[in-house]
Design a protein around this motif. Structure first.
Motif, short mmCIF file in Angstrom:
data_model
loop_
_atom_site.label_atom_id
_atom_site.label_comp_id
_atom_site.label_asym_id
_atom_site.label_seq_id
_atom_site.Cartn_x
_atom_site.Cartn_y
_atom_site.Cartn_z
N ARG A 234 0.23 -4.06 2.86
CA ARG A 234 -1.10 -3.80 3.47
C ARG A 234 -1.89 -5.10 3.56
N GLN B 263 -3.41 -7.07 6.84
CA GLN B 263 -4.85 -7.40 6.95
C GLN B 263 -5.03 -8.91 7.20
N ASP C 18 -1.01 9.01 0.68
CA ASP C 18 -1.48 9.12 2.08
C ASP C 18 -1.37 10.58 2.51
N ASP D 280 -9.51 10.19 1.22
CA ASP D 280 -9.98 8.94 1.84
C ASP D 280 -9.75 9.07 3.36
N GLU E 227 -9.25 6.15 5.83
CA GLU E 227 -8.26 5.20 6.35
C GLU E 227 -7.06 5.10 5.43
N ASP F 101 -4.08 9.66 8.52
CA ASP F 101 -5.40 9.41 7.93
C ASP F 101 -6.05 10.70 7.44
N SER G 91 -15.28 7.82 1.47
CA SER G 91 -14.84 6.71 2.32
C SER G 91 -15.93 5.65 2.42
N ARG H 205 -16.33 4.18 5.22
CA ARG H 205 -16.82 4.38 6.60
C ARG H 205 -17.85 5.51 6.57
N HIS I 134 -18.47 9.17 11.96
CA HIS I 134 -17.47 9.63 10.99
C HIS I 134 -17.94 10.92 10.33
#
Length: 612
Positions: A60, A64, A522, A541, A543, A548, A571, A573, A578
């Motif tokens: 990950r 990024q 996930d 979560d 993301e 998702d 989250s 976000r 959202h």
């Protein structure tokens, strides 16, 4: 004089007398080594899992970092035209502000590469440690088995004694018999052999006194005058079977019934099966002998034999054909210090079942399960297995919560008996160290020993087939309550987040408050787990890789089985779009990261209250 040849033992050095207690202590210590090793193996599994999670976190981080590099490049492209017009002699890369960003991304990339190298080294080291532990496991198992072997003696040590008793008894009763002992080279634990001697003598005397008819009677029945008695041994996985067979008159069931009624063990006119009638011979003080002689009818009967066999952890089974003879099968445990076992669960309790008993493990669909439930048995390869449930055999109350999905059923065989056993859950086959239990527990039917697991828990080793002797099959009386998975004592919360740190911190917080925590990394992982676990609340979560939080929540709401589970999204976000999307899907609450612990706990408690 010349030194003796190394292969020729010195006089007097060939034998070494050693106290049995010392040997027992050595075996016990070898067992402790095994327990310590299983703890190391458990920790190694945890380390491997952590390394796998580290691998996922790093991939990950790499993606990024690539994104940052792309962003930096695109920023530079957009500013290039401005700079080119303003200062044409400078390349954009020569400006400090860009150079520093590029430099940082390059340095981060190098650091990430270093961490990756360390991780590879760790993985290699763990592999080496695993190989070493495996080698040590083999070594300690060999050591243990060699120690066990020093405690075993061949059954043939009893041969002379049994032949002598047969000769004496036949002479006293004026009968002709021929005793044959087969496979007496098989070895048993010394203490087991010492204790089984007297019960075997009793069974042999019984066979001659009760079983074999006088010569005249045998002639009249068209049999040879000499009665045949055989004692044969065979080793069956984790048990030694001693089978005593005679070709005498067998059990007279009508006489047994009459004696049973006389003793008050049966009601007159009560319907009983042949097996139940045969079981009467094990009742204390029961004898079908007409007269009391030195050999029979003394009231020291089969109950004493059975108690003695059970005290060693064995069991005895009977078969009889009227006029043809009688067979007693005595099954004794091979007192192995290390054995393979399957760990089974009922409710929140775990027990071990020897793998040698397990003929097959079935996973039944709900429809197959209902059919088996109604029949009260499961048929596999033409053999019928009476169906029992572990919580009923152990006398646990029937659980209240109905489990969905597949059912785990073990097909077990011990001695001549077979049963199908429903359990709430089971783990893979694993090696366990058998610890002897004290005399009080050893008399409890169905408990054969105990073991210590890698996490320090003490677990009883049980023989479920013996437990069935205490009760009829689960299905034989009135229709029973449906068999269901025992409820967890605490409400279950599922935490779905791709960050290991968040999973650990949130999990610990909830466990401190007394909740049972299940984690998923996930959306896909969460969906897979929802097949077997139905949580009371889910923390999700947004993301995450593969699937998702929004997709996961939508799937949960579409499935009738999971639609009612409260979902709390946590989250970073927190934009309105959202929040409104979450609301459309039907999420119950939306918390921002970092969350307030008290706020999260209040939400969880609130939804649990609503659900109950």
């Amino acid at each position: 004089g010349p030194l003796p040849h190394p292969e020729v033992p010195l006089q007097g050095a060939a034998m070494l007398r050693i106290h049995a207690d010392t040997l027992d202590r050595l075996i016990n210590e070898a067992g402790e080594v095994g327990i310590a090793r299983s703890r190391i193996e458990g920790e190694l599994r945890n380390i491997k899992q952590s390394l796998q999670e580290l691998d996922e976190s790093m991939s990950r981080l790499k993606s990024q970092l690539r994104e940052i590099e792309v962003q930096a490049d695109s920023q530079m492209q957009s500013r290039q035209s401005v700079i080119a017009a303003d200062r044409p002699e400078f390349d954009p890369l020569e400006f400090d502000r860009y150079t520093r960003l590029q430099e940082l991304t390059r340095l981060m990339s190098e650091s990430l590469h270093d961490v990756s190298t360390v991780q590879q080294t760790l993985l290699r080291n763990v592999g080496e440690v695993e190989a070493a532990v495996l080698q040590q496991a083999r070594g300690s198992r060999d050591l243990q088995q060699d120690l066990m072997r020093t405690r075993t003696v061949p059954f043939s040590n009893l041969d002379e004694r049994l032949y002598r008793i047969a000769r004496q008894t036949a002479r006293q009763l004026d009968k002709k018999i021929n005793l044959e002992i087969n496979d007496s080279h098989i070895e048993l634990d010394r203490s087991v052999l010492e204790r089984i001697g007297a019960p075997l003598e009793h069974l042999l005397r019984n066979a001659i006194a009760h079983g074999i008819e006088p010569p005249a009677q045998r002639r009249a029945a068209g049999k040879p005058e000499t009665g045949e008695i055989s004692i044969s041994l065979r080793q069956e996985s984790n048990e030694i079977a001693i089978i005593i067979r005679d070709d005498g008159a067998g059990l007279d069931l009508s006489r047994l019934r009459a004696k049973g009624i006389e003793k008050g063990l049966l009601e007159a006119g009560q319907a009983v099966s042949d097996d139940e009638l045969m079981a009467l011979i094990y009742a204390p003080g029961f004898s079908t002998a007409e007269t009391v002689t030195e050999l029979s009818g003394r009231g020291v009967g089969m109950d004493v034999v059975r108690n003695e066999v059970m005290a060693i952890g064995g069991h005895i089974e009977t078969a009889s054909v009227a006029g043809k003879g009688m067979t007693f099968s005595v099954f004794l445990p091979l007192t192995l210090a290390v054995t393979q076992a399957v760990l089974v669960r009922t409710g929140t309790d775990t027990f071990a079942v020897s793998s040698a008993m397990v003929e097959q493990v079935l996973s039944l669909e709900p429809a197959q399960w209902s059919a088996a439930r109604e029949r009260g048995s499961i048929t596999d390869r033409g053999i019928s297995y009476p169906l029992h449930t572990l919580h009923q055999l152990l006398g646990y109350p029937a659980p209240d919560v109905v489990a969905e999905g597949y059912r785990s059923v073990l097909l077990l065989r011990s001695g001549l008996q077979r049963i199908a056993l429903y359990v709430d859950g089971l783990t893979r086959n694993q090696e366990i160290v058998v610890k002897n239990i004290n005399p009080q527990l050893s008399r409890v039917a169905g408990v054969t020993g105990a073991t210590v697991l890698a996490d320090g828990r003490v677990v009883l080793i049980i023989n479920p087939v013996h437990l069935t002797h205490r009760m009829p099959p689960a299905i034989s009386e009135a229709p029973p309550a449906p068999v269901v998975e025992a409820p967890p004592l605490a409400p279950t919360v599922m935490v779905v987040d791709d960050s290991l740190t968040v999973r650990k911190i949130t999990g610990r917080l909830l466990e401190r408050e007394g909740y049972r925590v299940v984690t998923a990394k996930d959306g896909l992982d969460a969906l897979e787990q929802l097949d077997s676990v139905l949580p009371d609340v889910m923390l999700v979560d947004i993301e995450m890789p593969r699937m998702d939080g929004f997709d996961l929540s939508a799937r949960i709401r579409q499935d009738a089985r999971t639609a009612a589970i409260p979902i709390i999204i946590i989250s970073s976000r927190t934009a309105d779009k959202h929040r409104s999307r979450a609301q459309q899907i039907g999420v119950n609450a939306f918390l921002g990261k970092p969350y307030q612990e008290s706020e999260l706990l209040a939400h969880v408690a609130q939804y649990l209250k609503q659900g109950s």
